[in-house]
Design an enzyme around this catalytic site. Structure first.
Site, PDB file in Angstrom:
ATOM      1  N   LYS A 179       0.855  -1.193   0.000  1.00 19.57           N
ATOM      2  CA  LYS A 179       0.000   0.000   0.000  1.00 19.57           C
ATOM      3  C   LYS A 179       0.891   1.244   0.000  1.00 19.57           C
ATOM      4  O   LYS A 179       1.462   1.630   1.002  1.00 19.57           O
ATOM      5  CB  LYS A 179      -0.934   0.040   1.209  1.00 19.57           C
ATOM      6  CG  LYS A 179      -2.065   1.043   0.932  1.00 19.57           C
ATOM      7  CD  LYS A 179      -2.554   1.818   2.109  1.00 19.57           C
ATOM      8  CE  LYS A 179      -1.713   2.886   2.680  1.00 19.57           C
ATOM      9  NZ  LYS A 179      -1.596   4.139   1.894  1.00 19.57           N
ATOM     10  N   GLY A 232       6.811   5.078   8.236  1.00 21.29           N
ATOM     11  CA  GLY A 232       5.972   6.274   8.283  1.00 21.29           C
ATOM     12  C   GLY A 232       6.201   7.004   9.587  1.00 21.29           C
ATOM     13  O   GLY A 232       7.267   6.883  10.205  1.00 21.29           O
ATOM     14  N   SER A 233       5.191   7.720  10.029  1.00 22.10           N
ATOM     15  CA  SER A 233       5.343   8.549  11.221  1.00 22.10           C
ATOM     16  C   SER A 233       5.255   7.707  12.494  1.00 22.10           C
ATOM     17  O   SER A 233       4.642   6.634  12.505  1.00 22.10           O
ATOM     18  CB  SER A 233       4.256   9.623  11.238  1.00 22.10           C
ATOM     19  OG  SER A 233       2.988   9.016  11.309  1.00 22.10           O
ATOM     20  N   THR A 234       5.833   8.216  13.551  1.00 22.86           N
ATOM     21  CA  THR A 234       5.798   7.514  14.836  1.00 22.86           C
ATOM     22  C   THR A 234       4.367   7.361  15.370  1.00 22.86           C
ATOM     23  O   THR A 234       4.006   6.265  15.829  1.00 22.86           O
ATOM     24  CB  THR A 234       6.745   8.208  15.840  1.00 22.86           C
ATOM     25  OG1 THR A 234       8.090   7.987  15.373  1.00 22.86           O
ATOM     26  CG2 THR A 234       6.615   7.650  17.240  1.00 22.86           C
ATOM     27  N   GLY A 237       2.843   4.581  13.516  1.00 21.09           N
ATOM     28  CA  GLY A 237       3.516   3.338  13.901  1.00 21.09           C
ATOM     29  C   GLY A 237       2.914   2.742  15.166  1.00 21.09           C
ATOM     30  O   GLY A 237       2.744   1.519  15.291  1.00 21.09           O
ATOM     31  N   GLU A 254       9.660   1.284  10.811  1.00 19.68           N
ATOM     32  CA  GLU A 254      10.744   2.249  10.563  1.00 19.68           C
ATOM     33  C   GLU A 254      10.084   3.618  10.625  1.00 19.68           C
ATOM     34  O   GLU A 254       9.318   3.981   9.745  1.00 19.68           O
ATOM     35  CB  GLU A 254      11.380   1.966   9.210  1.00 19.68           C
ATOM     36  CG  GLU A 254      12.783   2.544   9.093  1.00 19.68           C
ATOM     37  CD  GLU A 254      12.809   3.887   8.410  1.00 19.68           C
ATOM     38  OE1 GLU A 254      12.644   4.899   9.142  1.00 19.68           O
ATOM     39  OE2 GLU A 254      12.965   3.940   7.192  1.00 19.68           O
ATOM     40  N   CYS A 288      13.646  10.515   6.573  1.00 21.37           N
ATOM     41  CA  CYS A 288      13.465  10.087   7.960  1.00 21.37           C
ATOM     42  C   CYS A 288      14.744  10.273   8.766  1.00 21.37           C
ATOM     43  O   CYS A 288      14.705  10.579   9.942  1.00 21.37           O
ATOM     44  CB  CYS A 288      12.947   8.665   8.036  1.00 21.37           C
ATOM     45  SG  CYS A 288      13.812   7.522   6.985  1.00 21.37           S
ATOM     46  N   GLU A 387       9.653  16.057  14.818  1.00 27.09           N
ATOM     47  CA  GLU A 387      10.064  15.815  13.437  1.00 27.09           C
ATOM     48  C   GLU A 387       9.328  16.792  12.526  1.00 27.09           C
ATOM     49  O   GLU A 387       8.104  16.792  12.473  1.00 27.09           O
ATOM     50  CB  GLU A 387       9.735  14.374  13.037  1.00 27.09           C
ATOM     51  CG  GLU A 387      10.197  14.059  11.632  1.00 27.09           C
ATOM     52  CD  GLU A 387       9.969  12.604  11.239  1.00 27.09           C
ATOM     53  OE1 GLU A 387       8.853  12.105  11.432  1.00 27.09           O
ATOM     54  OE2 GLU A 387      10.922  11.982  10.728  1.00 27.09           O
TER      55      GLU A 387
HETATM   56  P1  NAI Z   1       1.795   8.705   7.915  1.00 27.80           P
HETATM   57  O1  NAI Z   1       2.572   7.972   8.937  1.00 27.80           O
HETATM   58  O2  NAI Z   1       0.371   9.031   8.199  1.00 27.80           O
HETATM   59  O3  NAI Z   1       1.810   7.878   6.535  1.00 27.80           O
HETATM   60  C1  NAI Z   1       2.721   6.848   6.197  1.00 27.80           C
HETATM   61  C2  NAI Z   1       1.956   5.669   5.575  1.00 27.80           C
HETATM   62  O4  NAI Z   1       1.092   5.106   6.548  1.00 27.80           O
HETATM   63  C3  NAI Z   1       1.054   6.051   4.399  1.00 27.80           C
HETATM   64  O5  NAI Z   1       1.051   5.004   3.453  1.00 27.80           O
HETATM   65  C4  NAI Z   1      -0.302   6.159   5.060  1.00 27.80           C
HETATM   66  O6  NAI Z   1      -1.365   5.963   4.157  1.00 27.80           O
HETATM   67  C5  NAI Z   1      -0.239   5.033   6.063  1.00 27.80           C
HETATM   68  N1  NAI Z   1      -1.166   5.161   7.193  1.00 27.80           N
HETATM   69  C6  NAI Z   1      -1.641   6.291   7.765  1.00 27.80           C
HETATM   70  N2  NAI Z   1      -2.490   6.000   8.772  1.00 27.80           N
HETATM   71  C7  NAI Z   1      -2.561   4.650   8.844  1.00 27.80           C
HETATM   72  C8  NAI Z   1      -3.265   3.730   9.678  1.00 27.80           C
HETATM   73  N3  NAI Z   1      -4.082   4.153  10.646  1.00 27.80           N
HETATM   74  N4  NAI Z   1      -3.084   2.415   9.477  1.00 27.80           N
HETATM   75  C9  NAI Z   1      -2.259   1.969   8.518  1.00 27.80           C
HETATM   76  N5  NAI Z   1      -1.581   2.785   7.681  1.00 27.80           N
HETATM   77  C10 NAI Z   1      -1.709   4.109   7.847  1.00 27.80           C
HETATM   78  O7  NAI Z   1       2.571  10.035   7.556  1.00 27.80           O
HETATM   79  P2  NAI Z   1       1.952  11.404   6.959  1.00 27.80           P
HETATM   80  O8  NAI Z   1       0.655  11.724   7.616  1.00 27.80           O
HETATM   81  O9  NAI Z   1       1.950  11.253   5.493  1.00 27.80           O
HETATM   82  O10 NAI Z   1       3.069  12.441   7.399  1.00 27.80           O
HETATM   83  C11 NAI Z   1       2.995  13.098   8.649  1.00 27.80           C
HETATM   84  C12 NAI Z   1       4.341  13.254   9.291  1.00 27.80           C
HETATM   85  O11 NAI Z   1       4.867  11.983   9.565  1.00 27.80           O
HETATM   86  C13 NAI Z   1       5.427  13.924   8.465  1.00 27.80           C
HETATM   87  O12 NAI Z   1       5.395  15.295   8.581  1.00 27.80           O
HETATM   88  C14 NAI Z   1       6.670  13.344   9.064  1.00 27.80           C
HETATM   89  O13 NAI Z   1       7.014  14.055  10.214  1.00 27.80           O
HETATM   90  C15 NAI Z   1       6.255  11.961   9.453  1.00 27.80           C
HETATM   91  N6  NAI Z   1       6.649  10.951   8.447  1.00 27.80           N
HETATM   92  C16 NAI Z   1       7.797  10.280   8.633  1.00 27.80           C
HETATM   93  C17 NAI Z   1       8.218   9.374   7.697  1.00 27.80           C
HETATM   94  C18 NAI Z   1       9.484   8.645   7.864  1.00 27.80           C
HETATM   95  O14 NAI Z   1       9.997   8.082   6.902  1.00 27.80           O
HETATM   96  N7  NAI Z   1      10.035   8.580   9.034  1.00 27.80           N
HETATM   97  C19 NAI Z   1       7.466   9.115   6.480  1.00 27.80           C
HETATM   98  C20 NAI Z   1       6.223   9.827   6.404  1.00 27.80           C
HETATM   99  C21 NAI Z   1       5.874  10.716   7.357  1.00 27.80           C
END
Ligand code: NAI
Ligand code: MG
Length: 486
Positions: A179, A232-234, A237, A254, A288, A387
Site C-alpha cells: 500500500k 511512516g510517522s511515529t 507506527g 521504521e 526520515c 520531526e
Molecule cells: P503517515 O505515517 O500518516 O503515513 C505513512 C503511511 O502510513 C502512508 O502510506 C499512510 O497511508 C499510512 N497510514 C496512515 N495512517 C494509517 C493507519 N491508521 N493504518 C495503517 N496505515 C496508515 O505520515 P503522513 O501523515 O503522510 O506524514 C505526517 C508526518 O509523519 C510527516 O510530517 C513526518 O514528520 C512523518 N513521516 C515520517 C516518515 C518517515 O519516513 N520517518 C514518512 C512519512 C511521514
C-alpha cells in the site's frame, strides 16, 4: 509521459482492476498543484481481494515450490526492467513527489535497481543451520517465508521504500500486498506491473493505493496478512502496532527521527558544513534520517552558522525537472502548511531565523519553500524536539563531548546520527554512546542495500536492508528434530 500512460488502477493478481466501490482519489503534482491522475481508491473490499490473491499465490506450487535460483533470476529480471524504464520511473516519481529529477534519476533509481540485485543474490541463500543438540538427534532449522506481507510505505522515497520492503520479502519467498502513500502511488503501481512482466506469478506482488485510515488500517487488521512492514510517522507506527496485536502479526516499524548531526571544532569544517547542509536539505528534508538537529561546538558555532546559512542560500528552489534545481516542491500543500507551522513555532519560541523560512512559488505555482536555518535553538523548543520533515535546520551549540552526547540523545527518537571530528577517539566514543540505529562519521546520508537501517527508541524496531535483517524480518524459523538411533 502522457497522462494516458500513468497507471491508475489497482494491481491485483496480475491485472488492472477498478476498486470495488468505484471511488477514486486525486493525485497532484506538488510543483504545480495540477492534477496528475485520478487513481482508484482501495478500501477494505479491495484489500481483501488483494490479500486473497496473495494467499493463493503463496499456496501455489508455482511460487511455493519455485527453485530458489529461479526466484533469484526473477528478482534480477525485475531489476533489469526497472533499469530499462528508469527514465520513465524517475519522471513519474518527480512529478508525483516534487523531488528534483536528478535525485530521482541519479540517486533513487540506481539504488532501487541495486537493491533488487542485492536481494536477488540473497534469494538462493536463505537457509538454516544444523545444530548440535543433546541426545541421539539430528537437529536442523529451516527458514520459511512468513507468508503474506503487508507493506505500508510513505511518500518521501516512494520507489526506494517499496524496493526496501518488496525485494527482501520476495527474496525470502513471501507474497506481498503493497500500500503506497496516498500522496505518491504512481511508481508503486508501475512496479507491480513490471514484476508481472518479469515473470513473477500473478498475486505474488499486489499494489493497492488508498488512504491510511482505510486501506492501510484494513491491511493491518486483515487476518490473512502475516506480517506488516511499515515505514511512516511515529504516531501511526503506534496505531499499527496496537491494531496488529489483535491478529498477532509480526510487525516491523521504521519511523520518524530527529537525528543529531554533531560537529566538533576540530573537524574539517568545510566538509562538516557540506555534510550538515545535505544532511538536512537533501530530499527537501523529507528524509526520515534527516540531520535536523545540527549540534555545533561553541568555539566553532558562529562561523558555522554563517557558513550553513550561505549554503542554504545556494539551495536553488525551482522546477524539479530543471537541472539547476536543488530544492524541489514540498510533497503536498498540507505538508507545506505543517512545515511552515514549525517555522512559526521556531520564531515565536525565540530561535533566531538566520536564513529562509519563506513560502514561495515557482512560476506562480506549487508548494515550495526556501532552505531554512534557525540558530540559538534551545533543546526544549518544538523545532528541536519534533520531526518537521522539511528543509529546516535547528542549529544548537554544545560545550564538550559529554554535552554533545547528552544533547544528541535528548530526544524520543533514535534513527540516525552524524559526527564530525578529526579525533578518532571522540568519534568512536560518540558512535558507541549515541542512541541511534545508524551513525555516520565524517559523512552523512549514506545507504547501501547491504547495511541494515532502522531505529532505536521511538524510531521503531527491526531493520530494513542487509542480509541478516532481511532473514529475521521476512522468514520464520522451524526447528526440526530427527531421532537418529534406530
Ligand atoms: P503517515 O505515517 O500518516 O503515513 C505513512 C503511511 O502510513 C502512508 O502510506 C499512510 O497511508 C499510512 N497510514 C496512515 N495512517 C494509517 C493507519 N491508521 N493504518 C495503517 N496505515 C496508515 O505520515 P503522513 O501523515 O503522510 O506524514 C505526517 C508526518 O509523519 C510527516 O510530517 C513526518 O514528520 C512523518 N513521516 C515520517 C516518515 C518517515 O519516513 N520517518 C514518512 C512519512 C511521514
Ligand atoms: Mg497521516
Amino acid at each position: 509521459m502522457t497522462e494516458s500512460e500513468i497507471r491508475t488502477k489497482l494491481w491485483i493478481a496480475g491485472e488492472w482492476v477498478d476498486s470495488a466501490s468505484g471511488s477514486t482519489f486525486a493525485v497532484h503534482n506538488p510543483a504545480t498543484n495540477e492534477l496528475l491522475a485520478e487513481v482508484q481508491e482501495g478500501r477494505s473490499e479491495d484489500i481483501d481481494r488483494a490479500v486473497g490473491a496473495a494467499r493463493a499465490a503463496l499456496a501455489s506450487a508455482e511460487w511455493r515450490d519455485i527453485n530458489p535460483h529461479d526466484r533469484s533470476r526473477l528478482l534480477w529480471k525485475l531489476a533489469d526492467l526497472i533499469e530499462e524504464n528508469a527514465d520513465e520511473l524517475a519522471t513519474l516519481e518527480t512529478r508525483d513527489n516534487g523531488k528534483p529529477y536528478f535525485e530521482s534519476r541519479r540517486v533513487d533509481l540506481p539504488s532501487v535497481v541495486e537493491n533488487f540485485r542485492y536481494f536477488a543474490g540473497m534469494a538462493d541463500k536463505v537457509h538454516g543451520s544444523t545444530i548440535p543438540v543433546a541426545g541421539p538427534f539430528l537437529n536442523y532449522t529451516l527458514r520459511e517465508p512468513v507468508g503474506v506481507v503487508g507493506c505500508i510505505i510513505p511518500w518521501n522515497f516512494p520507489l526506494p521504500q517499496a524496493a526496501w520492503k518488496v525485494a527482501p520479502a520476495l527474496a525470502c519467498g513471501n507474497t506481498v500486498v503493497l500500500k503506497p502513500a496516498e500522496q505518491t502511488p504512481l511508481t508503486a503501481l508501475r512496479l507491480g506491473e513490471l514484476a508481472t512482466e518479469a515473470g513473477f506469478p500473478a498475486g505474488v506482488l499486489n499494489v493497492v493505493p488508498g488512504f491510511g485510515e482505510t486501506a492501510g488500517a484494513e491491511l493491518v487488521r486483515h487476518p490473512g496478512v502475516d506480517a506488516i512492514a511499515f515505514t511512516g510517522s511515529t504516531p501511526v507506527g503506534k496505531i499499527v502496532m496496537r491494531e496488529a496485536a489483535e491478529t498477532l502479526k509480526k510487525v516491523s516499524l521504521e519511523l520518524g527521527g530527529k537525528s543529531p548531526n554533531v560537529v566538533f571544532a576540530d573537524a574539517d569544517l568545510k566538509a562538516a558544513v557540506r555534510g550538515a547542509s545535505t544532511g538536512i536539505f537533501y530530499g527537501k528534508g523529507e528524509v526520515c534520517a534527516a540531520g535536523s538537529r545540527v549540534l555545533v561546538e561553541r568555539s566553532a558555532y558562529e562561523g558555522f552558522v554563517e557558513a550553513l546559512a550561505a549554503r542554504a542560500e545556494q539551495m536553488t528552489v525551482g522546477d524539479p525537472m530543471e537541472k539547476t534545481t536543488r530544492l524541489g516542491a514540498i510533497v503536498s500543500e498540507e505538508q507545506l502548511d505543517r512545515v511552515m507551522s514549525y517555522v512559526e513555532a521556531g520564531k515565536s519560541e525565540g530561535a533566531k531565523l538566520v536564513k529562509g523560512g519563506d513560502r514561495v512559488t515557482v512560476d506562480g505555482k506549487g508548494n515550495f519553500m526556501t532552505a531554512t536555518v534557525f540558530a540559538d535553538v534551545d533543546a526544549g523548543m518544538k523545532i528541536a524536539q519534533e520531526e518537521i520533515f522539511g528543509p529546516v535546520a535547528a542549529v544548537i551549540p554544545f560545550e564538550d563531548v559529554d554535552d554533545a552526547i547528552a544533547k544528541a540523545n535528548d530526544t524520543i527518537y533514535g534513527l540516525a546520527a552524524g559526527v564530525w571530528t578529526r579525533d578518532i577517539g571522540k568519534a568512536h566514543r560518540f558512535a558507541h554512546e549515541v542512541q541511534a540505529g545508524t551513525v555516520w562519521v565524517n559523512t552523512y546520508n549514506q545507504y547501501d542495500s547491504a547495511s541494515p537501517f532502522g531505529g532505536y527508541k521511538q524510531s521503531g524496531f527491526s531493520r530494513d536492508l542487509g542480509y541478516g535483517a532481511a532473514l529475521d524480518k521476512y522468514t520464520q524459523t522451524k526447528s526440526v528434530w530427527v531421532a537418529v538411533d534406530g
